[in-house]
Design an enzyme around this catalytic site. Structure first.
Site, short mmCIF file in Angstrom:
data_model
loop_
_atom_site.label_atom_id
_atom_site.label_comp_id
_atom_site.label_asym_id
_atom_site.label_seq_id
_atom_site.Cartn_x
_atom_site.Cartn_y
_atom_site.Cartn_z
N ASP A 67 0.81 -1.22 0.00
CA ASP A 67 0.00 0.00 0.00
C ASP A 67 0.85 1.27 0.00
O ASP A 67 0.31 2.38 -0.10
CB ASP A 67 -0.99 0.00 1.17
CG ASP A 67 -0.33 -0.13 2.53
OD1 ASP A 67 0.69 -0.84 2.65
OD2 ASP A 67 -0.83 0.48 3.50
N HIS A 68 2.16 1.11 0.08
CA HIS A 68 3.07 2.25 0.01
C HIS A 68 3.96 2.20 -1.24
O HIS A 68 4.77 3.10 -1.45
CB HIS A 68 3.95 2.29 1.25
CG HIS A 68 3.20 2.50 2.53
ND1 HIS A 68 3.22 3.69 3.22
CD2 HIS A 68 2.39 1.66 3.22
CE1 HIS A 68 2.44 3.58 4.29
NE2 HIS A 68 1.94 2.35 4.32
N HIS A 140 8.02 -1.41 13.09
CA HIS A 140 6.96 -1.96 12.25
C HIS A 140 7.30 -3.43 11.96
O HIS A 140 8.37 -3.92 12.34
CB HIS A 140 6.84 -1.15 10.97
CG HIS A 140 5.57 -1.38 10.20
ND1 HIS A 140 4.34 -1.43 10.80
CD2 HIS A 140 5.34 -1.59 8.87
CE1 HIS A 140 3.41 -1.65 9.89
NE2 HIS A 140 3.99 -1.77 8.71
N ASP A 211 4.78 3.59 8.56
CA ASP A 211 3.97 2.85 9.53
C ASP A 211 4.83 2.53 10.75
O ASP A 211 5.99 2.11 10.63
CB ASP A 211 3.43 1.57 8.92
CG ASP A 211 2.43 1.83 7.80
OD1 ASP A 211 2.15 3.02 7.53
OD2 ASP A 211 1.94 0.86 7.21
N HIS A 269 -3.23 7.56 6.98
CA HIS A 269 -3.21 6.10 7.04
C HIS A 269 -4.36 5.59 7.92
O HIS A 269 -4.18 4.81 8.85
CB HIS A 269 -1.86 5.60 7.57
CG HIS A 269 -1.51 4.20 7.16
ND1 HIS A 269 -1.79 3.11 7.94
CD2 HIS A 269 -0.90 3.71 6.06
CE1 HIS A 269 -1.37 2.00 7.34
NE2 HIS A 269 -0.81 2.34 6.18
#
Length: 304
Positions: A67-68, A140, A211, A269
């Site tokens: 997603d990044h 993370h 994140d 996010h």
């Protein structure tokens, strides 16, 4: 200097929020734009803004979760098709080079510009005449970086009235004075440019985190920042889930902002489980700890 959010969701695209990408617009400062993360369909999001892909000359990837990252090959290709010919540099964790190389090779994508890929470690990863960029490892499930963008102090305001008193009229010489060059008058007198400049203008600090759980590295990166961009994937009610999946809550992000003494906190996010009817609840959770908090929406823009 402006921040524009191209995607503010978490994990997967949703109707209201695309996945993560943030544009730092440095058009006045450098005539360029820096992109932080490039989730799926980032190039589609750009179409709804005034951003010109050819203006983007640096892309900073925080970590290698899809997603990044999934929008990066498409963006790199489109930039070439849309007239981008100047060099572009991608910064990111170990593995980013292989991802870009294989994606472009398998799709037989030819770029008209020079592409540089830099696999980073902690520390200063970039310094030029105007900015320093530092990276630190966050907490993370995979290696995830946060970025601290430090604008160098700028020359003070030019005292034009004083210059005119010395018979120095507007022109290219004003820029030389602004750049700190001393003056030699017609009679041979040397005058320091500092006599015509006000106090230096303190550079701004912008912190953009990938994140992360709450951690010391996040606080260090955010210390005295003008703006902190922090993930807030979950509500405070889901703190245990946030910890399990190596994410942060609204309250945890606000506590980091408060401890780091930042000016403004921008939350992004956001999990798709929170529809628009719940966004104000998330905002109030953070504001109770750190009042100057905003939740970013796709395409929202913030002056720095």
């Amino acid at each position: 200097m402006k921040l524009q959010f191209l995607g503010t969701g978490a994990g997967i695209p949703a109707k209201a929020r695309n996945v993560t990408s943030i544009a730092l617009k440095l058009l006045e400062e450098k005539g360029s734009i820096w992109l932080f993360d490039c989730g799926e369909a980032t190039q589609h999001q750009i179409l709804h803004t005034s951003i010109k892909p050819r203006r983007i000359d640096k892309v900073f990837i925080t970590h290698l979760h899809g997603d990044h990252l999934y929008g990066l090959p498409g963006f790199l290709a489109s930039r070439s098709f849309q007239g981008g010919e100047t060099p572009l540099t991608v910064y990111g964790p170990k593995g980013i080079s292989e991802y870009v190389r294989i994606s472009l090779a398998v799709s037989q994508t030819y770029l008209k510009y020079e592409l540089r890929v830099v696999e980073i470690e902690e520390g200063v990863i970039l310094e030029d005449n105007d900015f320093i960029v530092e990276a630190r490892t966050l907490e993370h499930g995979v290696t995830s970086f946060g970025y601290r963008i430090i604008e160098k102090d700028r020359p003070g305001k030019l005292d034009k009235d004083k210059l005119l008193q010395y018979g120095i009229k507007p022109g290219p010489i004003y820029k030389k004075i602004k750049d700190g060059e001393d003056l030699i008058l017609d009679d041979g007198t040397v005058i320091s440019s500092q006599n015509f400049l006000g106090p230096k203008i303190k550079g701004r600090i912008i912190t953009i985190l990938g994140d992360t759980r709450t951690c010391d590295a996040a606080k260090e990166l955010a210390r005295e920042a003008k703006v902190l961009v922090h993930e807030a994937t979950f509500s405070e009610k889901e703190a245990s889930i946030a910890s399990e999946y190596f994410h942060s809550t609204t309250v945890q992000a606000a506590e980091t902002a408060k401890k780091a003494d930042v000016d403004c906190l921008l939350l992004t996010h956001i999990s798709a489980r929170y529809d628009q009817s719940l966004i104000d609840q998330l905002l109030q959770e953070a504001k109770a700890i750190f009042p100057n908090t905003y939740i970013a929406e796709d395409f929202s823009e913030f002056d720095i």
